[in-house]
Motif scaffolding. Structure first.
Motif, PDB file in Angstrom:
ATOM      1  N   TYR A  96      45.156  75.838 111.127  1.00  5.84           N
ATOM      2  CA  TYR A  96      45.810  76.913 111.864  1.00  5.84           C
ATOM      3  C   TYR A  96      47.150  76.411 112.383  1.00  5.84           C
ATOM      4  O   TYR A  96      47.279  75.248 112.771  1.00  5.84           O
ATOM      5  CB  TYR A  96      44.947  77.372 113.047  1.00  5.84           C
ATOM      6  CG  TYR A  96      43.595  77.902 112.631  1.00  5.84           C
ATOM      7  CD1 TYR A  96      43.372  79.265 112.468  1.00  5.84           C
ATOM      8  CD2 TYR A  96      42.540  77.022 112.386  1.00  5.84           C
ATOM      9  CE1 TYR A  96      42.136  79.744 112.081  1.00  5.84           C
ATOM     10  CE2 TYR A  96      41.295  77.492 111.991  1.00  5.84           C
ATOM     11  CZ  TYR A  96      41.096  78.858 111.840  1.00  5.84           C
ATOM     12  OH  TYR A  96      39.866  79.326 111.437  1.00  5.84           O
TER      13      TYR A  96
ATOM     14  N   SER B 153      50.622  77.936 114.812  1.00 10.22           N
ATOM     15  CA  SER B 153      51.150  79.044 115.606  1.00 10.22           C
ATOM     16  C   SER B 153      52.645  79.217 115.383  1.00 10.22           C
ATOM     17  O   SER B 153      53.364  78.271 115.099  1.00 10.22           O
ATOM     18  CB  SER B 153      50.867  78.828 117.102  1.00 10.22           C
ATOM     19  OG  SER B 153      51.560  77.691 117.591  1.00 10.22           O
TER      20      SER B 153
ATOM     21  N   ASN C  57      54.806  85.656 116.800  1.00  7.71           N
ATOM     22  CA  ASN C  57      53.703  85.680 117.763  1.00  7.71           C
ATOM     23  C   ASN C  57      52.354  85.815 117.057  1.00  7.71           C
ATOM     24  O   ASN C  57      51.566  86.725 117.336  1.00  7.71           O
ATOM     25  CB  ASN C  57      53.902  86.808 118.776  1.00  7.71           C
ATOM     26  CG  ASN C  57      55.157  86.619 119.609  1.00  7.71           C
ATOM     27  OD1 ASN C  57      55.354  85.569 120.213  1.00  7.71           O
ATOM     28  ND2 ASN C  57      56.027  87.623 119.623  1.00  7.71           N
ATOM     29  N   ASP C  58      52.120  84.884 116.144  1.00  6.39           N
ATOM     30  CA  ASP C  58      50.870  84.933 115.399  1.00  6.39           C
ATOM     31  C   ASP C  58      50.377  83.539 115.046  1.00  6.39           C
ATOM     32  O   ASP C  58      51.031  82.531 115.334  1.00  6.39           O
ATOM     33  CB  ASP C  58      51.015  85.792 114.138  1.00  6.39           C
ATOM     34  CG  ASP C  58      51.987  85.216 113.109  1.00  6.39           C
ATOM     35  OD1 ASP C  58      52.466  84.079 113.295  1.00  6.39           O
ATOM     36  OD2 ASP C  58      52.272  85.904 112.111  1.00  6.39           O
ATOM     37  N   LEU C  59      49.192  83.507 114.443  1.00 10.90           N
ATOM     38  CA  LEU C  59      48.590  82.277 113.950  1.00 10.90           C
ATOM     39  C   LEU C  59      48.408  82.398 112.447  1.00 10.90           C
ATOM     40  O   LEU C  59      47.830  83.373 111.960  1.00 10.90           O
ATOM     41  CB  LEU C  59      47.221  82.053 114.605  1.00 10.90           C
ATOM     42  CG  LEU C  59      47.240  81.644 116.079  1.00 10.90           C
ATOM     43  CD1 LEU C  59      45.939  82.035 116.754  1.00 10.90           C
ATOM     44  CD2 LEU C  59      47.454  80.146 116.204  1.00 10.90           C
TER      45      LEU C  59
ATOM     46  N   THR D 172      48.571  86.888 118.027  1.00 12.26           N
ATOM     47  CA  THR D 172      47.949  86.253 119.190  1.00 12.26           C
ATOM     48  C   THR D 172      47.812  87.218 120.373  1.00 12.26           C
ATOM     49  O   THR D 172      47.358  86.816 121.439  1.00 12.26           O
ATOM     50  CB  THR D 172      48.746  85.022 119.639  1.00 12.26           C
ATOM     51  OG1 THR D 172      50.069  85.418 120.014  1.00 12.26           O
ATOM     52  CG2 THR D 172      48.810  83.983 118.527  1.00 12.26           C
TER      53      THR D 172
ATOM     54  N   PRO E 218      53.099  81.935 121.531  1.00 13.34           N
ATOM     55  CA  PRO E 218      51.942  81.031 121.475  1.00 13.34           C
ATOM     56  C   PRO E 218      52.384  79.596 121.225  1.00 13.34           C
ATOM     57  O   PRO E 218      52.279  79.073 120.116  1.00 13.34           O
ATOM     58  CB  PRO E 218      51.122  81.597 120.309  1.00 13.34           C
ATOM     59  CG  PRO E 218      52.144  82.219 119.401  1.00 13.34           C
ATOM     60  CD  PRO E 218      53.187  82.795 120.323  1.00 13.34           C
TER      61      PRO E 218
ATOM     62  N   PHE F  55      47.787  76.080 121.171  1.00 15.03           N
ATOM     63  CA  PHE F  55      46.452  76.663 121.047  1.00 15.03           C
ATOM     64  C   PHE F  55      45.455  75.532 120.878  1.00 15.03           C
ATOM     65  O   PHE F  55      45.828  74.376 120.647  1.00 15.03           O
ATOM     66  CB  PHE F  55      46.379  77.670 119.892  1.00 15.03           C
ATOM     67  CG  PHE F  55      46.507  77.062 118.515  1.00 15.03           C
ATOM     68  CD1 PHE F  55      45.388  76.712 117.779  1.00 15.03           C
ATOM     69  CD2 PHE F  55      47.759  76.854 117.945  1.00 15.03           C
ATOM     70  CE1 PHE F  55      45.502  76.161 116.511  1.00 15.03           C
ATOM     71  CE2 PHE F  55      47.889  76.312 116.679  1.00 15.03           C
ATOM     72  CZ  PHE F  55      46.753  75.954 115.952  1.00 15.03           C
TER      73      PHE F  55
ATOM     74  N   ALA G  96      44.386  80.846 122.269  1.00 18.19           N
ATOM     75  CA  ALA G  96      45.840  80.868 122.089  1.00 18.19           C
ATOM     76  C   ALA G  96      46.525  81.027 123.437  1.00 18.19           C
ATOM     77  O   ALA G  96      46.280  82.001 124.159  1.00 18.19           O
ATOM     78  CB  ALA G  96      46.247  82.002 121.156  1.00 18.19           C
TER      79      ALA G  96
ATOM     80  N   ASN H 264      49.510  82.068 125.304  1.00 21.35           N
ATOM     81  CA  ASN H 264      50.717  82.896 125.187  1.00 21.35           C
ATOM     82  C   ASN H 264      51.595  82.681 126.412  1.00 21.35           C
ATOM     83  O   ASN H 264      51.390  83.283 127.470  1.00 21.35           O
ATOM     84  CB  ASN H 264      50.336  84.369 125.044  1.00 21.35           C
ATOM     85  CG  ASN H 264      49.690  84.662 123.702  1.00 21.35           C
ATOM     86  OD1 ASN H 264      50.210  84.291 122.656  1.00 21.35           O
ATOM     87  ND2 ASN H 264      48.545  85.333 123.721  1.00 21.35           N
TER      88      ASN H 264
ATOM     89  N   ASP I 224      39.250  89.016 117.978  1.00 22.35           N
ATOM     90  CA  ASP I 224      39.468  89.046 119.426  1.00 22.35           C
ATOM     91  C   ASP I 224      38.146  89.279 120.144  1.00 22.35           C
ATOM     92  O   ASP I 224      37.419  90.225 119.851  1.00 22.35           O
ATOM     93  CB  ASP I 224      40.459  90.160 119.765  1.00 22.35           C
ATOM     94  CG  ASP I 224      40.725  90.290 121.258  1.00 22.35           C
ATOM     95  OD1 ASP I 224      40.488  89.307 121.989  1.00 22.35           O
ATOM     96  OD2 ASP I 224      41.176  91.376 121.679  1.00 22.35           O
TER      97      ASP I 224
END
Length: 393
Positions: free
Chosen positions: A306, A308, A314-316, A335, A340, A343, A354, A356, A376
């Motif tokens: 993974y 970030s 703004n994601d993984l 995220t 992020p 994490f 994560a 943020n 989530d």
């Protein structure tokens, strides 16, 4: 003869005093029940430290939580600290260490006595980091030395860890030189992290400013443990900006996240030398959004990777790891917050948390152990500017 109130040799005044004392003790007991229920660790729960940016806004900087088996978290304790943006937890010793990203060309590192059961923090000492803008710290498994990366200073320093857990002043500071293709971000060296190899024979130093990963010899029995010059240097693509790395748990593979190009470089690591195997993007090539890749971790079972990405993503990014260590794109997961920067995957591998930074919360995801995908949980940990997550053994 004694009266009824004095029949047991206790007068009325003494009885009233005893009753008040009993009431006070009962009130104290019921007040402490919630705290005792947390410090007496629940079955299946884990302990989590969170470092944050304070920037003069909040007084507290390090937070300690119980992370429960259902993904919820309960605050145990917290302590004041100045911008503790990265933490290191000692193995088998009651200590934690934090860099302090002080401004105006200053940087510091703090050592704490830390009770993992009660969550009690005691500041032992604070020393200068040896450079400007410290952003990463690592320590060896026996807590002999701390290795601190100074981003704006373009160097890294070594501090001795004393018998009581406190830090010495820097005993080594190694300066990098050079620049690279991105003139706005790579006009000078920017040391972003220094990771100790699993066998503790090498120190891998990522320099975003020079596009280099330098491998230094490491002898933890020496008073000056790091070789003065690197034994090998891997040159990333111009403009990549290496930031952090993650070692595979069973393969001789290192994964490097490249902040500026939003990519991951797969490297064979053998006897202190790095050899490129693959480089993959963290997003579709045609995507013109600005990248700000930040953190990278291999899952505990070694099956997934993974990474970030902040800025406009703004994601993984999720990758499946093949038998040869190469990566196959699985997908990306928002995220559900902003920036992020950091994490963490919990030791069981069931959750990914994560941090943020710019939306002031940690989002808890459930990991699918077969596909690597994230869901989530709906659980959140509200913390001002969280930027470092560390599970405590």
């Amino acid at each position: 003869m004694p009266g009824k109130a004095d029949i047991y040799g206790i007068n009325t005044f003494e009885l009233l005093t005893m009753n008040r004392l009993i009431k006070r003790l009962l009130n104290l007991f019921f007040t402490l029940i919630p705290f005792l229920s947390i410090t007496a660790q629940k079955p299946g729960s884990q302990r989590l430290l969170i470092g944050s940016y304070t920037s003069g806004i909040v007084s507290d900087g390090i937070y300690y939580y119980q992370f429960n088996a259902n993904g919820s978290a309960e605050l145990i304790s917290k302590t004041a600290a100045a911008d503790p943006s990265f933490l290191a937890v000692a193995l088998n010793k009651p200590n934690i260490y934090a860099v302090n990203e002080l401004g105006n060309g200053m940087g510091a590192v703090s050592a704490y006595q830390f009770d993992k059961v009660s969550g009690n923090f005691e500041l032992l000492n604070t020393v200068l980091s040896g450079g400007d803008h410290p952003c990463h710290i690592s320590i060896d498994s026996k807590s002999r030395f701390a290795f601190v990366s100074n981003y704006s200073g373009g160097n890294f320093s070594v501090m001795r860890i004393e018998a009581d857990g406190s830090l010495s002043n820097a005993i080594q500071t190694i300066q990098h030189n050079g620049s690279s293709a991105n003139k706005s971000r790579q006009d000078k060296p920017h040391v972003h992290s220094a990771f100790i190899s699993p066998d503790e024979k090498y120190l891998l130093v990522q320099d975003l400013g020079t596009d280099q990963i330098s491998v230094y010899g490491l002898n933890l029995n020496n008073t000056r443990p790091v070789s003065q010059k690197p034994i090998s240097v891997f040159n990333c693509n111009p403009g990549d900006g290496p930031r952090h790395i993650s070692f595979h748990p069973t393969k001789p593979i290192v994964y490097a996240v490249q902040e500026l190009t939003g990519s991951v470089t797969v490297l064979n690591f053998n006897k202190g030398s790095l050899r490129k195997l693959q480089q993959v993007n963290m997003f579709v090539k045609s995507d013109e959004k600005k990248s700000g890749a930040a953190d990278i971790h291999v899952s505990p079972d070694g099956k997934f990777l993974y990474a970030s990405n902040r800025a406009e993503f703004n994601d993984l990014s999720i990758f499946k790891i093949g038998q040869n260590g190469w990566l196959q794109w699985v997908g990306s997961e928002p995220t559900l917050g902003l920036a992020p920067r950091n994490f963490a995957i919990d030791p069981t591998g069931k959750f990914l948390l994560a941090a943020n930074q710019n939306s002031n919360e940690v989002v808890v995801f459930k990991r699918n152990l077969q596909t690597g995908k994230l869901t989530d949980t709906g659980k959140r940990i509200g913390v001002s500017k969280p930027v470092c997550l560390k599970f405590v053994d």
